[in-house]
Design a protein around this motif. Sequence first.
Motif, PDB file in Angstrom:
ATOM      1  N   VAL A  52      30.293  37.372  39.472  1.00 45.18           N
ATOM      2  CA  VAL A  52      31.429  37.526  38.586  1.00 45.18           C
ATOM      3  C   VAL A  52      31.502  37.083  37.162  1.00 45.18           C
ATOM      4  O   VAL A  52      31.748  37.598  36.105  1.00 45.18           O
ATOM      5  N   GLY A  53      31.092  35.572  37.112  1.00 46.05           N
ATOM      6  CA  GLY A  53      30.907  35.123  35.690  1.00 46.05           C
ATOM      7  C   GLY A  53      30.236  35.676  35.088  1.00 46.05           C
ATOM      8  O   GLY A  53      30.432  35.857  33.776  1.00 46.05           O
ATOM      9  N   ALA A  54      29.134  36.259  35.265  1.00 47.93           N
ATOM     10  CA  ALA A  54      28.020  36.923  34.633  1.00 47.93           C
ATOM     11  C   ALA A  54      28.579  38.311  34.026  1.00 47.93           C
ATOM     12  O   ALA A  54      28.442  38.562  32.813  1.00 47.93           O
ATOM     13  N   ALA A  55      29.272  38.899  35.038  1.00 50.54           N
ATOM     14  CA  ALA A  55      29.636  40.399  34.421  1.00 50.54           C
ATOM     15  C   ALA A  55      30.784  40.371  33.312  1.00 50.54           C
ATOM     16  O   ALA A  55      30.703  40.765  32.178  1.00 50.54           O
ATOM     17  N   ILE A  56      31.580  39.223  33.459  1.00 50.56           N
ATOM     18  CA  ILE A  56      32.736  38.887  32.504  1.00 50.56           C
ATOM     19  C   ILE A  56      32.178  38.241  31.322  1.00 50.56           C
ATOM     20  O   ILE A  56      32.667  38.467  30.181  1.00 50.56           O
ATOM     21  N   ALA A  57      31.007  37.386  31.388  1.00 48.19           N
ATOM     22  CA  ALA A  57      30.334  37.086  30.100  1.00 48.19           C
ATOM     23  C   ALA A  57      29.859  38.060  29.246  1.00 48.19           C
ATOM     24  O   ALA A  57      29.911  38.171  27.880  1.00 48.19           O
ATOM     25  N   ARG A  58      29.353  39.202  29.997  1.00 51.24           N
ATOM     26  CA  ARG A  58      29.032  40.420  29.249  1.00 51.24           C
ATOM     27  C   ARG A  58      30.036  41.291  28.668  1.00 51.24           C
ATOM     28  O   ARG A  58      29.778  41.799  27.740  1.00 51.24           O
ATOM     29  N   GLU A  59      31.030  41.357  29.315  1.00 48.46           N
ATOM     30  CA  GLU A  59      32.506  42.191  28.983  1.00 48.46           C
ATOM     31  C   GLU A  59      33.544  41.416  29.410  1.00 48.46           C
ATOM     32  O   GLU A  59      33.806  41.363  30.514  1.00 48.46           O
ATOM     33  N   ALA A  60      34.380  40.837  28.585  1.00 44.04           N
ATOM     34  CA  ALA A  60      35.428  39.962  28.662  1.00 44.04           C
ATOM     35  C   ALA A  60      36.462  41.045  29.539  1.00 44.04           C
ATOM     36  O   ALA A  60      37.272  40.254  30.302  1.00 44.04           O
ATOM     37  N   GLN A  61      36.640  42.181  29.092  1.00 43.31           N
ATOM     38  CA  GLN A  61      37.770  42.838  29.920  1.00 43.31           C
ATOM     39  C   GLN A  61      37.377  43.220  31.052  1.00 43.31           C
ATOM     40  O   GLN A  61      38.419  43.679  31.797  1.00 43.31           O
ATOM     41  N   MET A  62      36.341  42.926  31.672  1.00 44.05           N
ATOM     42  CA  MET A  62      35.977  43.391  33.094  1.00 44.05           C
ATOM     43  C   MET A  62      36.549  42.450  34.047  1.00 44.05           C
ATOM     44  O   MET A  62      36.979  42.807  35.156  1.00 44.05           O
TER      45      MET A  62
END
Length: 329
Positions: A52-62
Amino acid sequence: MASSTTSASFSMAVLTSACVWVLIGASASAQLSFDYYTRSCPVLFPTVRLTVGAAIAREAQMGASLLRLFFHDCFVNGCDGSILLDDTPTFTGEKNAAPNVHSVQGFEVVDQVKSAVEGVCPGIISCADLLAIIARDSVVILGGPWWPVKLGRRDARSASQAAANESIPPPTSDLKKLISSFQNVGLNIRDLVAFAGNFSPHTVGLSRCTNFRDWVYNETDIDVLLAQTRKLGCPGVNSIDDDNLAPLDFRSPITFDHSCYYNLVQRRGLLHSDQQLFNGGPADSLVKLYSRSPVAFDKDFVVSITRMGDVKSLTGSNGEIRRNCRRVN
Protein backbone atom coordinates in the motif's frame (compact mmCIF):
# COMPACT_ATOMS: atom_id res chain seq x y z
CA MET A 1 8.59 13.92 27.36
CA ALA A 2 5.25 15.66 27.82
CA SER A 3 4.58 15.32 24.09
CA SER A 4 5.35 11.59 24.20
CA THR A 5 3.10 11.13 27.20
CA THR A 6 0.26 13.01 25.51
CA SER A 7 0.67 10.94 22.33
CA ALA A 8 0.68 7.71 24.31
CA SER A 9 -2.40 8.78 26.27
CA PHE A 10 -4.28 9.60 23.07
CA SER A 11 -3.30 6.29 21.48
CA MET A 12 -4.58 4.45 24.53
CA ALA A 13 -7.81 6.49 24.48
CA VAL A 14 -8.38 5.62 20.82
CA LEU A 15 -7.74 1.94 21.48
CA THR A 16 -10.05 1.96 24.50
CA SER A 17 -12.83 3.69 22.55
CA ALA A 18 -12.55 1.20 19.71
CA CYS A 19 -12.67 -1.71 22.13
CA VAL A 20 -15.78 -0.32 23.83
CA TRP A 21 -17.53 -0.22 20.48
CA VAL A 22 -16.38 -3.77 19.80
CA LEU A 23 -18.30 -4.93 22.87
CA ILE A 24 -21.53 -3.18 21.90
CA GLY A 25 -21.35 -3.54 18.11
CA ALA A 26 -23.32 -5.77 15.76
CA SER A 27 -23.68 -9.44 16.67
CA ALA A 28 -21.54 -10.52 13.72
CA SER A 29 -18.60 -8.68 15.28
CA ALA A 30 -18.47 -11.27 18.08
CA GLN A 31 -16.78 -13.58 15.56
CA LEU A 32 -14.23 -10.99 14.46
CA SER A 33 -11.05 -10.40 16.43
CA PHE A 34 -7.94 -8.26 16.44
CA ASP A 35 -5.59 -11.28 16.48
CA TYR A 36 -7.37 -13.46 13.94
CA TYR A 37 -4.29 -14.08 11.76
CA THR A 38 -1.61 -13.83 14.45
CA ARG A 39 -0.64 -17.48 14.15
CA SER A 40 -1.74 -18.31 10.61
CA CYS A 41 -0.07 -15.28 8.94
CA PRO A 42 2.24 -13.33 11.27
CA VAL A 43 3.69 -11.31 8.34
CA LEU A 44 0.28 -10.13 7.12
CA PHE A 45 0.41 -6.52 8.31
CA PRO A 46 3.92 -5.61 7.12
CA THR A 47 3.21 -7.27 3.76
CA VAL A 48 0.07 -5.19 3.22
CA ARG A 49 1.66 -2.00 4.52
CA LEU A 50 4.65 -2.29 2.17
CA THR A 51 2.48 -2.75 -0.92
CA VAL A 52 0.00 0.00 0.00
CA GLY A 53 2.82 2.39 0.85
CA ALA A 54 4.44 1.83 -2.52
CA ALA A 55 1.15 2.46 -4.33
CA ILE A 56 0.51 5.72 -2.48
CA ALA A 57 4.12 6.82 -3.05
CA ARG A 58 3.47 6.45 -6.79
CA GLU A 59 0.15 8.29 -6.63
CA ALA A 60 -0.80 10.20 -3.48
CA GLN A 61 -4.52 10.26 -4.34
CA MET A 62 -4.57 6.47 -4.34
CA GLY A 63 -4.89 6.49 -0.56
CA ALA A 64 -8.28 8.20 -0.82
CA SER A 65 -9.39 5.72 -3.49
CA LEU A 66 -8.46 2.73 -1.35
CA LEU A 67 -10.30 4.12 1.65
CA ARG A 68 -13.37 4.78 -0.51
CA LEU A 69 -13.33 1.16 -1.69
CA PHE A 70 -13.85 -0.04 1.87
CA PHE A 71 -16.78 2.35 2.45
CA HIS A 72 -18.51 1.44 -0.80
CA ASP A 73 -18.06 -2.27 -0.11
CA CYS A 74 -19.48 -2.17 3.42
CA PHE A 75 -22.58 -0.19 2.46
CA VAL A 76 -23.77 -2.88 0.04
CA ASN A 77 -24.78 -6.04 1.88
CA GLY A 78 -21.96 -5.63 4.37
CA CYS A 79 -18.15 -5.76 4.35
CA ASP A 80 -17.82 -8.84 2.16
CA GLY A 81 -15.48 -7.89 -0.68
CA SER A 82 -18.35 -7.99 -3.20
CA ILE A 83 -17.29 -4.68 -4.76
CA LEU A 84 -14.12 -6.36 -6.03
CA LEU A 85 -15.91 -8.90 -8.24
CA ASP A 86 -15.67 -8.31 -12.00
CA ASP A 87 -18.63 -8.56 -14.35
CA THR A 88 -18.74 -11.63 -16.60
CA PRO A 89 -21.18 -12.74 -19.31
CA THR A 90 -23.13 -14.60 -16.61
CA PHE A 91 -22.48 -12.39 -13.58
CA THR A 92 -23.24 -8.73 -12.82
CA GLY A 93 -21.16 -7.17 -10.08
CA GLU A 94 -21.20 -3.79 -8.36
CA LYS A 95 -18.37 -2.00 -10.15
CA ASN A 96 -20.66 -0.53 -12.80
CA ALA A 97 -23.36 0.65 -10.40
CA ALA A 98 -23.98 4.38 -10.74
CA PRO A 99 -22.24 5.36 -7.45
CA ASN A 100 -19.19 3.23 -8.30
CA VAL A 101 -18.49 3.35 -12.01
CA HIS A 102 -16.78 6.77 -12.01
CA SER A 103 -15.91 6.90 -8.31
CA VAL A 104 -14.16 3.82 -6.98
CA GLN A 105 -10.63 3.03 -8.05
CA GLY A 106 -7.66 1.12 -6.75
CA PHE A 107 -8.65 -2.39 -7.81
CA GLU A 108 -5.19 -2.99 -9.26
CA VAL A 109 -3.61 -2.11 -5.93
CA VAL A 110 -5.89 -4.60 -4.17
CA ASP A 111 -4.73 -7.19 -6.72
CA GLN A 112 -1.12 -6.39 -5.86
CA VAL A 113 -1.78 -6.68 -2.14
CA LYS A 114 -3.62 -9.97 -2.62
CA SER A 115 -0.77 -11.36 -4.73
CA ALA A 116 1.82 -10.34 -2.14
CA VAL A 117 -0.20 -11.86 0.71
CA GLU A 118 -0.89 -15.07 -1.21
CA GLY A 119 2.86 -15.36 -1.71
CA VAL A 120 3.49 -15.58 2.03
CA CYS A 121 0.18 -16.97 3.35
CA PRO A 122 -1.66 -18.78 0.53
CA GLY A 123 -5.37 -19.39 0.87
CA ILE A 124 -5.73 -17.78 4.31
CA ILE A 125 -6.59 -14.08 4.05
CA SER A 126 -9.95 -12.94 2.68
CA CYS A 127 -10.28 -10.05 0.26
CA ALA A 128 -12.85 -8.49 2.62
CA ASP A 129 -10.26 -8.40 5.41
CA LEU A 130 -7.64 -7.02 3.05
CA LEU A 131 -9.93 -4.07 2.24
CA ALA A 132 -10.21 -3.29 5.95
CA ILE A 133 -6.44 -3.41 6.49
CA ILE A 134 -5.73 -1.44 3.30
CA ALA A 135 -8.16 1.29 4.43
CA ARG A 136 -6.40 1.60 7.80
CA ASP A 137 -2.94 1.69 6.27
CA SER A 138 -4.03 4.30 3.71
CA VAL A 139 -5.29 6.60 6.46
CA VAL A 140 -2.09 6.22 8.46
CA ILE A 141 0.16 6.84 5.43
CA LEU A 142 -1.83 10.00 4.64
CA GLY A 143 -1.26 11.34 8.16
CA GLY A 144 -4.35 10.04 9.95
CA PRO A 145 -4.78 7.91 13.09
CA TRP A 146 -3.88 4.25 13.52
CA TRP A 147 -6.39 1.76 14.88
CA PRO A 148 -6.49 -2.01 15.46
CA VAL A 149 -8.46 -3.74 12.69
CA LYS A 150 -10.88 -6.51 13.54
CA LEU A 151 -10.51 -9.47 11.19
CA GLY A 152 -12.08 -12.81 10.37
CA ARG A 153 -14.40 -11.80 7.51
CA ARG A 154 -15.02 -14.10 4.58
CA ASP A 155 -15.71 -13.19 0.96
CA ALA A 156 -19.11 -13.09 -0.71
CA ARG A 157 -19.82 -15.36 -3.66
CA SER A 158 -22.36 -12.88 -5.00
CA ALA A 159 -22.82 -9.15 -5.58
CA SER A 160 -25.74 -6.81 -6.20
CA GLN A 161 -25.63 -3.89 -8.59
CA ALA A 162 -29.21 -3.04 -7.61
CA ALA A 163 -28.25 -2.87 -3.92
CA ALA A 164 -25.29 -0.64 -4.76
CA ASN A 165 -27.58 1.76 -6.62
CA GLU A 166 -30.02 1.71 -3.73
CA SER A 167 -27.68 1.85 -0.72
CA ILE A 168 -25.01 4.38 -1.72
CA PRO A 169 -26.42 7.93 -1.62
CA PRO A 170 -25.40 10.29 -4.44
CA PRO A 171 -23.53 13.59 -3.89
CA THR A 172 -26.83 15.42 -4.36
CA SER A 173 -28.30 13.85 -1.20
CA ASP A 174 -29.83 16.02 1.49
CA LEU A 175 -29.14 15.43 5.19
CA LYS A 176 -32.30 13.36 5.69
CA LYS A 177 -31.22 10.96 2.93
CA LEU A 178 -27.69 10.71 4.31
CA ILE A 179 -28.90 9.96 7.84
CA SER A 180 -31.33 7.36 6.50
CA SER A 181 -28.61 5.64 4.46
CA PHE A 182 -26.43 5.31 7.53
CA GLN A 183 -29.28 4.12 9.73
CA ASN A 184 -30.05 1.40 7.18
CA VAL A 185 -26.68 -0.20 7.93
CA GLY A 186 -26.82 0.37 11.68
CA LEU A 187 -24.79 3.57 11.84
CA ASN A 188 -25.76 6.93 13.36
CA ILE A 189 -25.31 10.63 12.70
CA ARG A 190 -21.99 10.76 14.52
CA ASP A 191 -20.70 8.04 12.21
CA LEU A 192 -21.99 10.02 9.22
CA VAL A 193 -20.22 13.22 10.23
CA ALA A 194 -17.02 11.39 11.20
CA PHE A 195 -16.91 10.01 7.67
CA ALA A 196 -16.94 13.60 6.36
CA GLY A 197 -20.12 13.32 4.31
CA ASN A 198 -21.38 10.82 1.74
CA PHE A 199 -19.25 8.24 3.62
CA SER A 200 -16.31 9.01 1.37
CA PRO A 201 -12.97 10.25 2.64
CA HIS A 202 -13.69 13.89 1.84
CA THR A 203 -10.78 15.07 3.91
CA VAL A 204 -8.71 13.63 1.03
CA GLY A 205 -9.38 12.83 -2.61
CA LEU A 206 -10.86 14.40 -5.72
CA SER A 207 -14.32 14.75 -7.22
CA ARG A 208 -15.49 14.90 -10.85
CA CYS A 209 -16.98 18.07 -12.28
CA THR A 210 -20.28 16.30 -12.92
CA ASN A 211 -20.68 15.74 -9.17
CA PHE A 212 -20.38 19.40 -8.17
CA ARG A 213 -21.39 21.41 -11.27
CA ASP A 214 -25.00 22.01 -10.17
CA TRP A 215 -23.81 22.94 -6.68
CA VAL A 216 -21.32 25.60 -7.76
CA TYR A 217 -23.54 27.07 -10.48
CA ASN A 218 -27.03 26.99 -9.02
CA GLU A 219 -26.82 27.09 -5.22
CA THR A 220 -26.55 30.26 -3.16
CA ASP A 221 -25.43 28.57 0.06
CA ILE A 222 -21.79 28.28 -1.01
CA ASP A 223 -18.74 30.47 -0.60
CA VAL A 224 -18.61 32.79 -3.62
CA LEU A 225 -14.85 32.52 -4.14
CA LEU A 226 -14.94 28.71 -4.03
CA ALA A 227 -17.79 28.66 -6.56
CA GLN A 228 -15.95 31.01 -8.92
CA THR A 229 -12.73 29.00 -8.67
CA ARG A 230 -14.41 25.65 -9.32
CA LYS A 231 -16.35 27.04 -12.29
CA LEU A 232 -13.03 27.63 -14.06
CA GLY A 233 -12.37 23.90 -14.23
CA CYS A 234 -16.01 22.96 -14.69
CA PRO A 235 -17.41 25.30 -17.36
CA GLY A 236 -20.96 25.40 -18.59
CA VAL A 237 -23.86 23.01 -18.31
CA ASN A 238 -23.68 19.55 -19.88
CA SER A 239 -20.06 20.24 -20.65
CA ILE A 240 -17.60 17.77 -22.14
CA ASP A 241 -15.50 18.43 -19.07
CA ASP A 242 -17.47 16.10 -16.77
CA ASP A 243 -14.32 14.21 -15.79
CA ASN A 244 -12.32 17.28 -14.76
CA LEU A 245 -11.25 16.87 -11.15
CA ALA A 246 -11.13 19.19 -8.14
CA PRO A 247 -9.91 18.52 -4.58
CA LEU A 248 -12.62 17.77 -2.05
CA ASP A 249 -10.53 19.54 0.58
CA PHE A 250 -8.69 22.43 -1.06
CA ARG A 251 -6.72 23.21 2.11
CA SER A 252 -4.92 19.85 2.39
CA PRO A 253 -6.07 17.57 -0.44
CA ILE A 254 -3.61 14.72 0.18
CA THR A 255 -3.49 14.79 3.98
CA PHE A 256 -5.96 12.99 6.21
CA ASP A 257 -6.91 15.70 8.71
CA HIS A 258 -9.84 17.72 10.05
CA SER A 259 -9.64 20.74 7.73
CA CYS A 260 -12.63 19.63 5.66
CA TYR A 261 -14.83 20.50 8.66
CA TYR A 262 -13.38 23.98 8.79
CA ASN A 263 -14.27 24.25 5.11
CA LEU A 264 -17.88 23.32 5.88
CA VAL A 265 -18.14 25.98 8.58
CA GLN A 266 -16.91 28.48 5.96
CA ARG A 267 -19.48 27.21 3.41
CA ARG A 268 -16.71 25.71 1.29
CA GLY A 269 -17.93 22.14 0.92
CA LEU A 270 -17.34 21.05 -2.67
CA LEU A 271 -20.35 18.70 -2.80
CA HIS A 272 -23.96 19.46 -1.93
CA SER A 273 -24.04 16.37 0.33
CA ASP A 274 -20.98 17.60 2.23
CA GLN A 275 -22.37 21.05 2.94
CA GLN A 276 -25.61 19.45 4.14
CA LEU A 277 -23.67 18.44 7.25
CA PHE A 278 -23.41 22.11 8.21
CA ASN A 279 -26.66 23.65 7.17
CA GLY A 280 -28.59 24.52 10.32
CA GLY A 281 -29.37 20.88 11.11
CA PRO A 282 -28.55 18.27 13.77
CA ALA A 283 -25.04 17.66 12.42
CA ASP A 284 -23.85 21.26 12.94
CA SER A 285 -22.53 20.75 16.46
CA LEU A 286 -20.35 17.81 15.43
CA VAL A 287 -18.97 19.69 12.41
CA LYS A 288 -18.04 22.60 14.70
CA LEU A 289 -16.40 20.22 17.17
CA TYR A 290 -14.31 18.49 14.50
CA SER A 291 -13.37 21.82 12.89
CA ARG A 292 -11.82 22.89 16.21
CA SER A 293 -10.42 19.58 17.48
CA PRO A 294 -8.37 17.15 15.38
CA VAL A 295 -8.16 14.89 18.44
CA ALA A 296 -11.97 14.61 18.64
CA PHE A 297 -12.18 13.92 14.90
CA ASP A 298 -9.50 11.23 14.97
CA LYS A 299 -11.08 9.54 17.98
CA ASP A 300 -14.59 9.48 16.52
CA PHE A 301 -13.37 8.42 13.08
CA VAL A 302 -11.64 5.39 14.61
CA VAL A 303 -14.76 4.40 16.55
CA SER A 304 -17.00 4.85 13.51
CA ILE A 305 -14.87 2.99 10.99
CA THR A 306 -14.57 0.13 13.48
CA ARG A 307 -18.36 0.04 13.76
CA MET A 308 -18.73 0.13 9.99
CA GLY A 309 -16.35 -2.80 9.65
CA ASP A 310 -18.82 -4.88 11.65
CA VAL A 311 -21.67 -4.37 9.18
CA LYS A 312 -23.07 -7.77 8.13
CA SER A 313 -19.67 -9.42 8.01
CA LEU A 314 -19.60 -12.97 6.68
CA THR A 315 -17.88 -15.25 9.20
CA GLY A 316 -17.56 -18.91 10.11
CA SER A 317 -18.49 -21.18 7.21
CA ASN A 318 -20.29 -18.44 5.25
CA GLY A 319 -18.77 -17.26 2.00
CA GLU A 320 -15.25 -18.26 1.02
CA ILE A 321 -11.62 -17.15 0.93
CA ARG A 322 -11.10 -16.03 -2.65
CA ARG A 323 -7.84 -16.87 -4.36
CA ASN A 324 -8.43 -13.97 -6.75
CA CYS A 325 -10.37 -10.98 -5.46
CA ARG A 326 -11.96 -10.37 -8.86
CA ARG A 327 -13.80 -13.69 -9.10
CA VAL A 328 -15.27 -16.43 -6.96
CA ASN A 329 -13.29 -19.62 -6.59
